[in-house]
Design an enzyme around this catalytic site. Structure first.
Site: not given
Ligand code: PNS
Length: 164
Positions: A13, A37, A86, A124
């Site tokens: 990150h 989660k 990645r 993570s």
């Molecule tokens: O680090 P991560 O877990 O890959 O991040 C995922 C994240 C936070 C980018 C994604 O879960 C997110 O945007 N969540 C917010 C809810 C939302 O907008 N959902 C629709 C996404 S298409």
């Protein structure tokens, strides 16, 4: 805006934040608050750890959000979402999110950057798993995170200790 769960922040990150901070005038690192989660670290803990490592970047700001990412980005007047890729396995999930976010708010673009090959295997989830099983995670996460992991997760017993 660079969004994520950051539970906890890894050197992967950090690598992306560093590059992103060079690419954009301002970068808002947005921590997801209401993740389905089960998080190891609370939002406060994640914020504290990240503040410790990110304070050296003057154009990087830390914030957290609930609800839809694109709505938060719009509220913060962010026009670009930054995500890291990645490996090819990340692609499908990222494509789905990008297309859904584009449908919700077409004016917000998603930009992808490749993680440095040094960090391309780090996640993570794996860091937590390896640490909790007694593996060495130094070099994979910032020192501040390693210290918190040590305080949070009990060190597993060695084989000789278990053998009694
Ligand atoms: O680090 P991560 O877990 O890959 O991040 C995922 C994240 C936070 C980018 C994604 O879960 C997110 O945007 N969540 C917010 C809810 C939302 O907008 N959902 C629709 C996404 S298409």
């Amino acid at each position: 805006m660079y969004p994520g769960s950051f539970d906890p922040i890894t050197n992967g990150h950090l690598d992306l934040i560093q590059r992103g901070s060079r690419m954009f005038d301002k970068l808002i690192v947005a921590i997801l608050r209401n993740d389905a989660k089960q998080a190891l670290f609370s939002i406060q803990e994640r914020t504290e750890m990240m503040r410790e490592v990110l304070h050296v970047y003057p154009n990087v700001e830390l914030d957290s959000f609930d609800g839809l990412l694109v709505d938060f980005a719009a509220a913060r007047e962010a026009t670009v979402l930054l995500r890291g890729i990645r490996a090819i396995s990340d692609y499908e999930y990222e494509l789905q999110m990008t297309l859904m976010n584009r449908r919700l708010r077409p004016e917000i673009e998603t930009v992808f950057m490749m993680a440095s090959e040094t960090y391309s295997f780090i996640s993570s989830r794996l860091v937590k798993e390896v640490f909790s099983l007694g593996g060495n995670v130094s070099g994979l996460v910032p020192a501040a995170v390693e210290a918190r992991l040590r305080a949070r997760l009990p060190k597993p017993k060695t084989l000789t200790q278990q053998g009694a």
